[in-house]
Scaffold this active site. Structure first.
Site, PDB file in Angstrom:
ATOM      1  N   CYS A 261      -2.274  -5.520   9.229  1.00  0.00           N
ATOM      2  CA  CYS A 261      -1.545  -4.482   9.954  1.00  0.00           C
ATOM      3  C   CYS A 261      -2.408  -3.887  11.060  1.00  0.00           C
ATOM      4  CB  CYS A 261      -1.043  -3.407   8.994  1.00  0.00           C
ATOM      5  SG  CYS A 261       0.195  -4.056   7.844  1.00  0.00           S
ATOM      6  N   SER A 262      -3.697  -3.806  10.833  1.00  0.00           N
ATOM      7  CA  SER A 262      -4.611  -3.317  11.873  1.00  0.00           C
ATOM      8  C   SER A 262      -4.653  -4.298  13.037  1.00  0.00           C
ATOM      9  CB  SER A 262      -6.012  -3.104  11.303  1.00  0.00           C
ATOM     10  OG  SER A 262      -5.996  -2.068  10.345  1.00  0.00           O
TER      11      SER A 262
END
Length: 156
Positions: free
Chosen positions: A47-48
Site C-alpha cells: 500500500c505504501s
C-alpha cells in the site's frame, strides 16, 4: 461473488472522513475526472508503494484533469500518520464499516497466498466528469499499477 462496477455504471456517491480531519463527498468532485483507488491497509509495504506511486504521478494526473482519492478501512488516525510519513498530497478517506468498499465491489472474497479470504480487493475505478465509470480495475497489483493506469488513460 462481489458485485463490481463496470464501465457505464453510475458511481455510488459517498461522504467519508479524511486523513486531514475533514470529509470528502464524491458528488462534489463532479466536473472532473476522478481516480478512486481502494487499498487494504495504510503503511504496509504494498500500500505504501502504491500510494507513493500515486503521489509521484499526481502532477501528471492532475495535469490531465484527474483527481485522486484513496479509500481504505483504516481509521482516520492511521491515514493521517500514513499521509505524514509518506508525504501524500491527495485525500485518503476512511471507510471503517466497509460500506463504500462493498458498494464499489472492492470488498469481498479474494485469494491471498492461495487461500480464499474476505477482505479489501485492491481496486481502481476511474470516473468521468459526470460520475460515470470509465475504467474499473479489480485485483490490481500494488507495484506498477499506477504506471499501467497512466498508460491505459493515455497520460505520459
Amino acid at each position: 461473488m462481489t458485485t463490481r462496477l463496470a464501465v457505464g455504471d453510475s458511481a455510488p456517491d459517498f461522504t467519508l472522513p479524511t486523513a486531514d480531519g475533514g470529509t470528502i463527498t464524491l458528488s462534489e468532485l463532479r466536473g472532473q475526472h476522478v481516480v478512486v483507488y481502494f487499498f487494504p491497509a495504510a503503511m504496509t509495504p504494498g500500500c505504501s508503494t502504491q500510494a507513493c506511486d500515486f503521489r509521484d504521478s499526481l502532477s501528471a494526473l492532475q495535469g490531465s484533469g484527474y483527481s485522486v482519492v484513496g479509500v481504505s478501512p483504516d481509521p482516520v488516525s492511521a491515514l493521517a500518520e500514513f499521509t505524514a510519513r509518506d508525504g501524500l498530497t491527495f485525500p485518503l478517506a476512511s471507510d471503517l464499516d466497509r460500506s463504500v468498499l462493498t458498494q464499489w465491489g472492492a470488498y469481498g472474497e479474494k485469494k491471498l497466498y492461495g487461500k480464499v479470504v474476505t477482505g479489501v480487493i485492491r481496486s481502481t475505478v476511474v470516473l468521468d466528469p459526470s460520475g460515470t465509470v470509465e475504467l474499473a480495475q479489480y485485483n490490481v497489483k500494488a507495484t506498477g499499477h499506477v504506471a499501467k493506469l497512466r498508460r491505459d488513460l493515455g497520460i505520459a
